[in-house]
Design an enzyme around this catalytic site. Structure first.
Site, PDB file in Angstrom:
ATOM      1  N   LYS A   1       0.842  -1.213   0.000  1.00  0.00           N
ATOM      2  CA  LYS A   1       0.000   0.000   0.000  1.00  0.00           C
ATOM      3  C   LYS A   1       0.868   1.250   0.000  1.00  0.00           C
ATOM      4  O   LYS A   1       1.583   1.527   0.950  1.00  0.00           O
ATOM      5  CB  LYS A   1      -0.912   0.047   1.231  1.00  0.00           C
ATOM      6  CG  LYS A   1      -1.952   1.170   1.049  1.00  0.00           C
ATOM      7  CD  LYS A   1      -2.571   1.632   2.337  1.00  0.00           C
ATOM      8  CE  LYS A   1      -1.938   2.856   2.926  1.00  0.00           C
ATOM      9  NZ  LYS A   1      -2.086   4.104   2.166  1.00  0.00           N
TER      10      LYS A   1
ATOM     11  N   THR B   1       6.476   7.113  13.715  1.00  0.00           N
ATOM     12  CA  THR B   1       6.615   6.289  14.910  1.00  0.00           C
ATOM     13  C   THR B   1       5.241   5.999  15.519  1.00  0.00           C
ATOM     14  O   THR B   1       4.994   4.889  16.007  1.00  0.00           O
ATOM     15  CB  THR B   1       7.563   6.980  15.911  1.00  0.00           C
ATOM     16  OG1 THR B   1       8.857   7.048  15.293  1.00  0.00           O
ATOM     17  CG2 THR B   1       7.679   6.224  17.217  1.00  0.00           C
TER      18      THR B   1
ATOM     19  N   GLU C   1      10.492   0.719  10.020  1.00  0.00           N
ATOM     20  CA  GLU C   1      11.438   1.815   9.754  1.00  0.00           C
ATOM     21  C   GLU C   1      10.685   3.102  10.061  1.00  0.00           C
ATOM     22  O   GLU C   1       9.781   3.482   9.321  1.00  0.00           O
ATOM     23  CB  GLU C   1      11.857   1.823   8.275  1.00  0.00           C
ATOM     24  CG  GLU C   1      12.548   0.578   7.808  1.00  0.00           C
ATOM     25  CD  GLU C   1      14.016   0.533   8.171  1.00  0.00           C
ATOM     26  OE1 GLU C   1      14.503   1.447   8.869  1.00  0.00           O
ATOM     27  OE2 GLU C   1      14.671  -0.431   7.762  1.00  0.00           O
TER      28      GLU C   1
ATOM     29  N   CYS D   1      13.608  10.660   6.594  1.00  0.00           N
ATOM     30  CA  CYS D   1      13.618  10.137   7.964  1.00  0.00           C
ATOM     31  C   CYS D   1      14.994  10.251   8.604  1.00  0.00           C
ATOM     32  O   CYS D   1      15.107  10.440   9.804  1.00  0.00           O
ATOM     33  CB  CYS D   1      13.144   8.693   7.966  1.00  0.00           C
ATOM     34  SG  CYS D   1      13.995   7.706   6.736  1.00  0.00           S
TER      35      CYS D   1
ATOM     36  N   GLU E   1      10.364  15.455  15.292  1.00  0.00           N
ATOM     37  CA  GLU E   1      10.716  15.355  13.876  1.00  0.00           C
ATOM     38  C   GLU E   1       9.868  16.366  13.102  1.00  0.00           C
ATOM     39  O   GLU E   1       8.646  16.263  13.078  1.00  0.00           O
ATOM     40  CB  GLU E   1      10.419  13.941  13.389  1.00  0.00           C
ATOM     41  CG  GLU E   1      10.904  13.694  11.996  1.00  0.00           C
ATOM     42  CD  GLU E   1      10.662  12.270  11.539  1.00  0.00           C
ATOM     43  OE1 GLU E   1       9.602  11.725  11.850  1.00  0.00           O
ATOM     44  OE2 GLU E   1      11.551  11.724  10.868  1.00  0.00           O
TER      45      GLU E   1
HETATM   46  P1  TAP Z   1       2.492   7.712   8.257  1.00  0.00           P
HETATM   47  O1  TAP Z   1       1.382   8.634   8.502  1.00  0.00           O
HETATM   48  O2  TAP Z   1       2.908   6.818   9.349  1.00  0.00           O
HETATM   49  O3  TAP Z   1       2.083   6.891   6.953  1.00  0.00           O
HETATM   50  C1  TAP Z   1       2.880   5.876   6.415  1.00  0.00           C
HETATM   51  C2  TAP Z   1       1.989   4.908   5.674  1.00  0.00           C
HETATM   52  O4  TAP Z   1       1.144   4.221   6.608  1.00  0.00           O
HETATM   53  C3  TAP Z   1       1.035   5.549   4.676  1.00  0.00           C
HETATM   54  O5  TAP Z   1       0.870   4.660   3.582  1.00  0.00           O
HETATM   55  C4  TAP Z   1      -0.236   5.662   5.485  1.00  0.00           C
HETATM   56  O6  TAP Z   1      -1.381   5.775   4.695  1.00  0.00           O
HETATM   57  C5  TAP Z   1      -0.212   4.359   6.245  1.00  0.00           C
HETATM   58  N1  TAP Z   1      -0.998   4.344   7.461  1.00  0.00           N
HETATM   59  C6  TAP Z   1      -1.525   5.389   8.169  1.00  0.00           C
HETATM   60  N2  TAP Z   1      -2.177   4.937   9.266  1.00  0.00           N
HETATM   61  C7  TAP Z   1      -2.054   3.577   9.249  1.00  0.00           C
HETATM   62  C8  TAP Z   1      -2.489   2.536  10.129  1.00  0.00           C
HETATM   63  N3  TAP Z   1      -3.158   2.796  11.242  1.00  0.00           N
HETATM   64  N4  TAP Z   1      -2.183   1.260   9.820  1.00  0.00           N
HETATM   65  C9  TAP Z   1      -1.465   0.973   8.709  1.00  0.00           C
HETATM   66  N5  TAP Z   1      -1.036   1.905   7.847  1.00  0.00           N
HETATM   67  C10 TAP Z   1      -1.306   3.200   8.105  1.00  0.00           C
HETATM   68  O7  TAP Z   1       3.826   8.438   7.841  1.00  0.00           O
HETATM   69  P2  TAP Z   1       4.023   9.442   6.658  1.00  0.00           P
HETATM   70  O8  TAP Z   1       3.441  10.752   7.078  1.00  0.00           O
HETATM   71  O9  TAP Z   1       3.546   8.842   5.386  1.00  0.00           O
HETATM   72  O10 TAP Z   1       5.630   9.497   6.559  1.00  0.00           O
HETATM   73  C11 TAP Z   1       6.370  10.309   7.354  1.00  0.00           C
HETATM   74  C12 TAP Z   1       7.037   9.521   8.467  1.00  0.00           C
HETATM   75  O11 TAP Z   1       7.666   8.353   7.952  1.00  0.00           O
HETATM   76  C13 TAP Z   1       8.104  10.303   9.148  1.00  0.00           C
HETATM   77  O12 TAP Z   1       7.987  10.174  10.527  1.00  0.00           O
HETATM   78  C14 TAP Z   1       9.394   9.652   8.679  1.00  0.00           C
HETATM   79  O13 TAP Z   1      10.476   9.754   9.524  1.00  0.00           O
HETATM   80  C15 TAP Z   1       8.987   8.259   8.469  1.00  0.00           C
HETATM   81  N6  TAP Z   1       9.843   7.632   7.471  1.00  0.00           N
HETATM   82  C16 TAP Z   1      10.749   6.735   7.906  1.00  0.00           C
HETATM   83  C17 TAP Z   1      11.605   6.148   7.016  1.00  0.00           C
HETATM   84  C18 TAP Z   1      12.588   5.173   7.502  1.00  0.00           C
HETATM   85  S1  TAP Z   1      13.384   4.330   6.418  1.00  0.00           S
HETATM   86  N7  TAP Z   1      12.816   4.991   8.748  1.00  0.00           N
HETATM   87  C19 TAP Z   1      11.525   6.442   5.658  1.00  0.00           C
HETATM   88  C20 TAP Z   1      10.583   7.346   5.254  1.00  0.00           C
HETATM   89  C21 TAP Z   1       9.734   7.929   6.183  1.00  0.00           C
HETATM   90  P3  TAP Z   1      -1.920   7.240   4.288  1.00  0.00           P
HETATM   91  O14 TAP Z   1      -0.888   7.861   3.447  1.00  0.00           O
HETATM   92  O15 TAP Z   1      -3.142   6.952   3.529  1.00  0.00           O
HETATM   93  O16 TAP Z   1      -2.153   7.962   5.576  1.00  0.00           O
END
Ligand code: TAP
Length: 480
Positions: free
Chosen positions: A183, A237, A257, A291, A388
């Site tokens: 997804k 997180t 991650e 990240c 963050e």
């Molecule tokens: P999230 O809001 O956590 O979303 C990540 C993914 O999870 C999206 O596809 C999201 O869908 C989905 N999601 C949301 N709620 C969920 C749930 N309850 N159960 C399962 N999946 C769910 O993060 P983001 O805003 O996309 O990304 C930013 C964060 O990711 C930052 O904190 C960043 O540090 C972290 N990040 C970490 C890494 C590594 S390698 N450590 C790499 C990239 C990013 P929707 O988009 O539809 O909400």
């Protein structure tokens, strides 16, 4: 199916052939989703790019069933050598369609085309090439007595590197013999769906990879599906915690991650020109939506003023604007929600007493933008030093001794990455040894390679992606 011809900025000769709407990719074909569809928009001008299907729980069920069938009937029976051939073919098709993928990524995500063209897409191809090479060697690579795939993997990825995160997830899973339901994030589904066309072009057997678009609830349904054997998640997180709870006690394997708050430590003997470029790349690459971004600059007190002055001069030369213009350095913020979060945390930074400096640049009227910003006089207790921001905002703190630098760097619940800038190899090794971070760069920052494992300590998650360790995360009984 109707096609929209999207002609990007004149400098780019690429013409993207996009569909007007995209279905879910299940069992090798695009099918309707039964949830309400949504538009994916370009964050640089808020125009609609395409209509995207949304997967309901029943659709998630269909996708997992397709992945299970493909695992039982095809993929688990295929030799590693044959799996490898598919991965090599996918890697080559990514290279052939690199230009189109780069434009689509910049359009949907907002990142500058020179980054998607020179970093994201080449790394995507390299990830598939690298893991293609592993597929026929699993039995002989000292990975355990009889390494076997886990089965069906459910993978959920974020919006900051949409196609690269897809590659990080898919390539090792497929090389190890798993089938996948993936997804993408809601705001950046486009390149995953173009990638689905590449899978069709590569003749990948139906059901080996299924791509289901939708909101967080679609991800949650995938994670809790009883026929998913392995969950791999990259994201915040907070959501990572929810997923760990959902998976606890089910026997599913899990890789997380999560977020980061990396320290980029600059000693007074650092090669200063190189360090300035490394600090800029560390936090302003991809608008800081990284990240492992070097969001906390820890600079030795004696060179603080010089470093900050030079940073301001350098930032004043960066060009913010159209992501599809190849001269652009800083693109758009990915969404209105993310922009609101960056603004809120920056306002809190100012209210808590840090000094805010913003590069002077014209902000386009439409779209989501945030000019490169530096906070000086930041205290460890300030929110901008702890939370963050995930945006183009650098917090500058100072230190006097290596011990103080190490203590400040480790003073965070995260532990994903760190940078050290110094002329002395012995100092770099001594400091690196005491930093609690999964990835540590020395005299460079934000370098990625498929052979190098990547992952965090503490609240940055667990498990590693990349290298041999990334492969063992998808194998039963394999020693990493
Ligand atoms: P999230 O809001 O956590 O979303 C990540 C993914 O999870 C999206 O596809 C999201 O869908 C989905 N999601 C949301 N709620 C969920 C749930 N309850 N159960 C399962 N999946 C769910 O993060 P983001 O805003 O996309 O990304 C930013 C964060 O990711 C930052 O904190 C960043 O540090 C972290 N990040 C970490 C890494 C590594 S390698 N450590 C790499 C990239 C990013 P929707 O988009 O539809 O909400």
């Amino acid at each position: 199916m109707s096609f929209l011809e999207y002609a990007p900025a004149p400098e780019s000769k690429a013409i993207l052939k996009l569909r007007d709407s995209y279905g879910l990719f299940i069992n090798g074909e695009f099918v309707d989703g039964s949830g309400p569809s949504f538009s994916t928009i370009s964050p640089s001008d808020e125009t609609r790019i395409a209509e995207i299907a949304s997967a309901s729980d029943e659709d998630v069920d269909r996708a997992v069933a397709a992945a299970r069938r493909a695992y039982d009937k095809t993929w688990s029976k295929m030799s590693g050598r044959d799996r490898g051939k598919y991965l090599f073919r996918i890697a080559r098709l990514v290279q052939e369609r690199a230009r189109e993928l780069a434009v689509a990524e910049s359009l949907d995500n907002g990142k500058p085309i020179k980054e998607s063209r020179d970093v994201d897409v080449p790394l995507v191809a390299s990830w598939f090439f690298y893991y293609a090479g592993w597929a026929d060697k699993l039995d002989y690579a000292g990975l355990g007595a009889n390494p076997r795939a886990l089965g069906v993997a459910g993978q959920v990825i974020p919006w900051n590197f949409p196609l690269l995160m897809l590659a990080w997830k898919l390539a090792p899973a497929l090389a190890a013999g798993n089938t996948v339901v993936l997804k993408p994030a809601e705001t950046t589904p486009l390149t995953a769906l173009i990638f689905a066309e590449i899978l069709q072009q590569a003749d990948l057997p139906p059901g080996v990879v299924n791509i289901i678009t939708g909101a967080g609830s679609t991800g949650a349904a995938l994670v809790r599906h009883p026929d998913v054997d392995k969950v791999a998640f990259t994201g915040s997180t907070g959501v990572g915690r929810d997923i760990a709870r959902a998976v606890a006690g089910t026997g599913k394997k899990l890789t997380l991650e999560l977020g980061g708050k990396a320290a980029n430590i600059v000693f007074d003997d650092a090669p200063i020109d190189q360090a300035i470029e490394g600090i800029v790349n560390g936090i302003f690459f991809n608008q800081g939506h990284v990240c492992c971004a070097g969001s906390r600059l820890l600079v030795q007190e004696s060179i603080h003023d010089e470093v900050v002055d030079r940073l301001k001069t350098r930032l004043s030369t960066l060009r913010l604007g159209d992501p599809l213009d190849k001269n652009t350095d800083i693109g758009a913020i990915n969404s209105a929600a993310q922009l609101a979060r960056i603004r809120e945390l920056s306002d809190i930074g100012e209210a808590e007493g840090a000094e805010r400096w913003t590069a002077e640049c014209a902000i386009p009227e439409k779209g989501f933008w945030f000019a490169p910003t530096i906070f000086t006089g930041v205290e460890a207790s300030h929110r901008i030093a702890r939370d963050e921001v995930f945006g183009p905002v650098l917090s500058v703190l100072t230190f006097r001794t290596p011990a103080e630098a190490i203590a400040k760097a480790n003073n965070t619940p995260y532990g994903l990455s760190a940078g050290i800038w110094s002329d002395k190899g012995s100092r770099i090794l001594a400091v690196a040894d005491r930093l609690r971070a999964g990835v540590i760069w020395a005299n460079t920052f934000n370098r990625f390679d498929p052979s190098s494992p990547f992952g965090g300590y503490k609240e940055s998650g667990f498990g590693r992606e990349g290298g041999r360790q990334g492969l063992t995360a998808y194998l039963q009984g394999a020693a990493s």
